[in-house]
Design a protein around this motif. Sequence first.
Motif, PDB file in Angstrom:
ATOM      1  N   GLY A  58       0.788  -1.232   0.000  1.00 43.14           N
ATOM      2  CA  GLY A  58       0.000   0.000   0.000  1.00 43.14           C
ATOM      3  C   GLY A  58       0.816   1.276   0.000  1.00 43.14           C
ATOM      4  O   GLY A  58       0.311   2.342   0.325  1.00 43.14           O
ATOM      5  N   ARG A  59       2.081   1.166  -0.335  1.00 39.65           N
ATOM      6  CA  ARG A  59       2.907   2.374  -0.334  1.00 39.65           C
ATOM      7  C   ARG A  59       2.789   3.103  -1.662  1.00 39.65           C
ATOM      8  O   ARG A  59       2.240   2.593  -2.629  1.00 39.65           O
ATOM      9  N   LYS A  60       3.338   4.317  -1.685  1.00 35.41           N
ATOM     10  CA  LYS A  60       3.251   5.144  -2.880  1.00 35.41           C
ATOM     11  C   LYS A  60       4.529   5.052  -3.703  1.00 35.41           C
ATOM     12  O   LYS A  60       5.626   5.025  -3.164  1.00 35.41           O
ATOM     13  N   LEU A  74      13.771   8.415 -12.224  1.00 35.09           N
ATOM     14  CA  LEU A  74      12.691   9.097 -12.934  1.00 35.09           C
ATOM     15  C   LEU A  74      11.439   9.135 -12.064  1.00 35.09           C
ATOM     16  O   LEU A  74      11.022   8.121 -11.503  1.00 35.09           O
ATOM     17  N   PRO A  75      10.823  10.326 -11.956  1.00 34.43           N
ATOM     18  CA  PRO A  75       9.684  10.496 -11.053  1.00 34.43           C
ATOM     19  C   PRO A  75       8.351  10.156 -11.719  1.00 34.43           C
ATOM     20  O   PRO A  75       8.280   9.912 -12.930  1.00 34.43           O
ATOM     21  N   GLU A 105       7.955   5.337  -1.455  1.00 32.75           N
ATOM     22  CA  GLU A 105       8.116   6.462  -0.538  1.00 32.75           C
ATOM     23  C   GLU A 105       8.954   6.137   0.698  1.00 32.75           C
ATOM     24  O   GLU A 105       9.337   7.035   1.441  1.00 32.75           O
ATOM     25  N   SER A 106       9.260   4.861   0.913  1.00 28.64           N
ATOM     26  CA  SER A 106      10.055   4.537   2.093  1.00 28.64           C
ATOM     27  C   SER A 106      11.542   4.784   1.869  1.00 28.64           C
ATOM     28  O   SER A 106      12.342   4.604   2.780  1.00 28.64           O
ATOM     29  N   SER A 107      11.923   5.169   0.651  1.00 34.02           N
ATOM     30  CA  SER A 107      13.337   5.462   0.395  1.00 34.02           C
ATOM     31  C   SER A 107      13.561   6.954   0.259  1.00 34.02           C
ATOM     32  O   SER A 107      12.706   7.672  -0.263  1.00 34.02           O
ATOM     33  N   PRO A 126      12.407  13.570   4.700  1.00 34.16           N
ATOM     34  CA  PRO A 126      10.977  13.304   4.507  1.00 34.16           C
ATOM     35  C   PRO A 126      10.638  11.807   4.552  1.00 34.16           C
ATOM     36  O   PRO A 126       9.570  11.430   5.010  1.00 34.16           O
ATOM     37  N   ALA A 127      11.561  10.971   4.089  1.00 28.43           N
ATOM     38  CA  ALA A 127      11.280   9.532   4.087  1.00 28.43           C
ATOM     39  C   ALA A 127      11.614   8.896   5.433  1.00 28.43           C
ATOM     40  O   ALA A 127      11.337   7.721   5.653  1.00 28.43           O
TER      41      ALA A 127
END
Lengths: 239, 167, 176, 551
Positions: D394-396, D410-411, D441-443, D538-539
Motif C-alpha cells: 500500500g505504499r506510494k 525518474l519520477p 516512498e520509504s526510500s 521526509p522519508a
Amino acid sequence: MTPSTGVKTLKIDGRDFSARPDETILDVARENKIFIPRMCELNGLSTVGACRLCLVEVKGSNKLLPSCVTHVEEGMEVTTTSERLTHYRRMIVELLFSERNHVCSVCVSNGHCELQNLAQKLGITHVRFPYRNPKVEVDASHERFVIDHNRCILCTRCVRVCDEIEGAHTWDIMGRGVDAKVITDLNQPWGSSATCTGCGKCVHVCPTGALFEKGRSVAEMEKRRSFLPYLTLMREEHE
Amino acid sequence: MLTFAKPAPPNDDKRWRLVDATMRRHGQQSRGLIEALHTVQEAFGYLDDLSLRYVATSLRVPLSRAYGVATFYHFFTLKPAGKHTCVICTGTACYIKGAPLLLDAIQKDLGVLPGETTPDGKVSFLTARCLGSCGLAPAVVYDQQVAGKVSAQALREHLSQWTRHDA
Amino acid sequence: MSKQRLATVWLDGCSGCHMSFLDMDLRLIQLSEMADLVYSPLVDTKQFPENVDVTLVEGAVSSEEDLHKIQAVRQRTTTLVSLGDCAVTGNVPAMRNPFGTKAVCERAYCENVTLDPGIPDQVPRLLSCVRPVHEVVAVDVYIPGCPPSADVIFYAVIELLNGRKPDLSVMTRFGA
Amino acid sequence: MTPDELLEIAETERESQKRFTHRVNVCLAAGCVSCQSQAVKDALDSDIARRGWGDHCQAKGVGCMGLCSEGPLVSTGVLTGNDRLYKRVAAADAAEILDSIDGAPVSRLRCPTDVPFFQRQKKIVLENSGVIDPERIEDYIAAEGYQALIQALTEMTPREVVEQVMASGLRGRGGAGYPTGLKWSTVAKSFGVQKFVICNADEGDPGAFMDRSVLESDPHRVLEGMLIAAYAVGSSDGYIYVRAEYPLAIKRLRAAIRQAERAGLLGANICGTRFSFKIDLRLGAGAFVCGEETALIASVEGKRGTPRARPPYPAMEGLQGQPTLINNVETFANIAPIIRKGGEWYAQVGTEKSKGTKVFALAGRVQNTGLVEVPMGITLREMVFEIGGGIPDGRKFKAVQTGGPSGGCLPEEVLDQPVDYESLARLGSIMGSGGMIVIDESSCMVDVAKYFMDFCMTESCGKCTPCRVGTYQMHRILSSITEMTATPQDLAMLEEFCDLLKHTSLCGLGQSAPNPVVSTLKSFAAEYKSHIEDHTCPAGVCGKQPGGART
C-alpha cells in the motif's frame, strides 16, 4: 606555400601552425611555447591522459579533449585557454591538493614544485574543498631516496620512467580509486626492492616532493629532467 | 641469447600443479596473470607474497604489476578467509530492500567491518556489489549458498550458529 | 573620513605571519594613518570589538577556543582575511589530522615527556580535525604564504582599506 | 558438422522429446537455485522413477522463467498447450504436482499466467529461456539453434551478415546504444593481422541480472551470436569476459563451449567451411570499470582494468592492438534470430530509433520482480504498474531507477514516457544494461544518490583526477546532507562537481557518475532542501537507519 603530403595545418588560439600527423596538440603547443597545464604528461614518456589538466576545446567537438593524447587533424581549431577550461583546471588542482597532505611550507620541493607552481599560475589562493587528510606513510628505507606518499598525486611518471626508460618496472600502482598508491615490487619497503637499480630517474621526473633525495631539506630539492628527452631519443635511434 | 627458466614451485604443495596448468594454458604469457591468480585463490584461498612472486616470475610479469593487479580487483584477497564467509549483497535492489539493516546487524554482532575476518578466524564478512539475485532482495551468501529475502533476525540466527558451537 | 578599524587574530600558527606583519617596518606608520589597530596580539585589547572593517587571521582552527573566537570575529568583521598558509590551508598544524587527536596528545604530553607525563585538562580542547578558516566561517580574501612577505601584506591591506579586492595570486603562493 | 547433420540432430532430438508426453520444467537458474529448486528437480526425478513413469514423463531443468520473486518456479504441460505455472514449489510438493499432471492443477501453488507480467512480454532474446535445458546442446539445436550460423556460413557473405544486422536497427544492449551493425562494419573494414570478438559479460550494474540469466538459461545462443559476428568481421579468436561472481553462468558457458567444440560448431573449419573460431573464457574479478571497453581489454590482457583515451577505438585498435569487436551478452543473444528471420523482421518491433525488444531486470519495491523482455517503446508506467504489478504494502510510488550508477531516477510525472534510448536520455537517465529498480516512498532520494556515489567512488579505477577525487568529494557532500550538516554552499559545490566530472573525466564511469545526483536534484529537489534547511528527512531514512550513516 602548401604543406607537403601528410603535414597537417591547424589553428591553436587563433594562430596557424603546421604539424606532423603523429604529433599531438600538446606537442605542437610545446614547440610553439603555448603553455598548456599538465601533470601526468612529461616530454619523453608515454602519455596516459590521466590528470585531465591539459583538456582543450576543439571547434566542432562538444567534448573537451586531452591535448596530450589527441593527435592533430587538418583544419583543427584549438582553444587552450578559456574561462571554462580555467575553471575546470582550478578545480582539478584543488582536488589534487585536497587528496593527500601537501604542506608546501615544509616540503623539500617548495619553490620547485609543479603542483605548487600550477596552483599559482591558475590563481588558486585556497582550496575550496575539505582536505581528505589520509594517513599515508613515508618510506625512507632506500639508501639514497625517500618516497613521501603525502605528496604523491598519482601522475605515474615514476612508474613509466622506470618501465620505459630504465626498464626495471620497480614501480606500479596498487589498489584503486582514491586509495590507489604507488608501490615498489610487492608493496615492500623501497630499500628492500630487488629490482630497483637506484638510478634515481623516478625521483627526477616526480613533479612534486613525493620522491626526493635523502639529505635535502625544505625547498632544497631541485629536479633535473633534461636527461629524459635525450634518453628517449637515443632509445628510439637504437630501435 | 638470454634464456629464461621458469622457476620451480615455492614448495612441494601439490596445488602448485593447478597453478602451473593454468599458466601453461596461457602459454606462460603475462596475459594469463589474472587467470593464474584466480587459480591460486581457488587452490589456496587467498594470494600471498609467495604465490604472487611465483606467478609473477613464471609469467615474467614485474612484481609490482602483479601486486597492482591483485589489489585492483576486489575479488582477490590477500588475506586468508575465515572458516565461514558471509557475503551481504549491496546491489541497488538489496539496498532499497534493507541491506543496510543487515550490514548494521552483522557489524554489531561480529564487530568487524566489510572485508574483515573475526579475530577468532571463524567468520569473514564481505559485501558484494550485486549477486544478480535482485528478485530475492535482500540476498546473503552463507558459505557459497545464496539465501534470499533475508531479515536481520534470520541473519543473526545464522551467524550465531557459526559462532556459538563450531566443531 | 574617519579611520578604519583593523584587527589581527592569532589562532593555531607560529606567529610568523605576525612577525611578517611587523616586518612592514616604517610602512606600519603609513598604515596607522589609515586605520586603527583595534585588536591584535600586538596590542592590549582583551575583547574582540564590534564593527571591525578588516581582520587578518593568522593560524588554523584547531581547538574549541579557536572555533568560538573565529565565529565571534566573523560576526564582528566586514572583511575577513585568511593570512598565511595555516589560515588558508591548515598547513603545519593540520599535519596532525591523519593521526587523530588522541595519538597526538599522547605523543605530545606523555610519550615525549619524562617529568610528570599526562594529558592536561586546563588547555582548550582540541578539535578532532584542524581546519582552514574558510571551512568554518566565510572568508573574503586569502593571502597564502608561509609567511606571506611584508610587501604582500602591505599591498593587500592597503588595497582592502581602499575598498578594493586584491588579486594576490601573482604575488604569493602556498608555501612562499 | 554439415547443415544436414545439424538438421538431423534437431530431428532426432525432437523425436526423442516427443516420447515424453508429460514434462515438468524446473527453473535451474541462479535465482530459483538459491531457493532450492535443485531439490525440487531431484524430488521430481525420484518420484517419476518410483512411479515407473520414466518412459513418458520427464522432469527437465530449464533456464529462467522470469518471475524470480516467486521461485522456485515449475511448469507443466508446456508442449500440450495446457501449460501451468507453479510458484514457490518445495521438494515436498513434487508428488502432488505429478498427481495432478492430467487433472486439475494444484491450485495452492498455481501462478496465473494470464496476467500482464507474462502477457505483455515479447520474447526474442529469452525465447528459449525457461523452455530448453541450457546444459544440452541438442535441446538448443532442436529449438532452431545454430541454424542461423549455418545459414550465415553457407548462404551469406560476411558483408550480407553485417547488412542484416544493420537492417535490424539493433543497438548495443550494454548501455550506450551504439548501432551494432555500424560497429560490426567498422571492425570488418579495419585492417589487422588478427581480429578479436569479445563478449562483455561483466554485468556490473548493481540491480541488473539480465546477462546472468541469459548465460544461465541459453548459453549457446550467445556463442552462436559471437560465431556469426566473428564470421561477419573476419575474426578467429573470441573471448567471453564474465564475472567471477556468476559461478553457475561460468559453469554452463564452459559446458556449452565444450559441447559446441565437440559438435564441430567451434574450432577449425566450422561446418566444413574455411571459417574457424575459438572462444575462451576470461573471468572478471570484481571491477565495475571493466565494463568499459578499453578497461575490459586491459583486463583480458591480464592488466589492471584502467581505461585509456579513445580514439583509437577498440574497433580499430583493441586487444593486442588489433581490431576488436566488443558487444554485450544481450546484443549477441539477439543475433541468431535476426539472421534466421531477417533484419527487417526485427526492425518491425520497437520504436523508430530503438528497434527490437529489451530485457529488463525489474526489482526493488514492486510486486513482481524478475526478468522481463518487452518491446522497446513500452511506457515506464506499464513496466511498473502492469508488468511489475505496482507497489506492494500500500505504499506510494516514488521513482524508477534505470541505468544503474550511470543512470537516473525518474519520477511519477514522466511515467507515461516510452522506454527507448532517446526518451530515457532526454529525461536525464539512460537505458543502461537493463536494470530497473522501483523505489517507493520509504526510500530517501538523497540516500539513493549517495548510494550510487558510494558505488562510483569505490569502483573508480583512480586513473584520472576528477573521477578519483571528485567522486570522493561528492560522496562526502552527499553524506553531510544525509547527516543534516550540509549548507546551501555545499549543494552549490555538489552541482559544480556534477559539471566537472561530466566534462573532464576520462571514461564513461566518471562522466556518468553524477547522473543519479543530477536526476534526483532535478526531480526531488525538495528532499535535498528539507535535509539542508529543515534538517529532516521526509522519508525518515537519514540519521535513523544505518543506511543513512554508512560511509
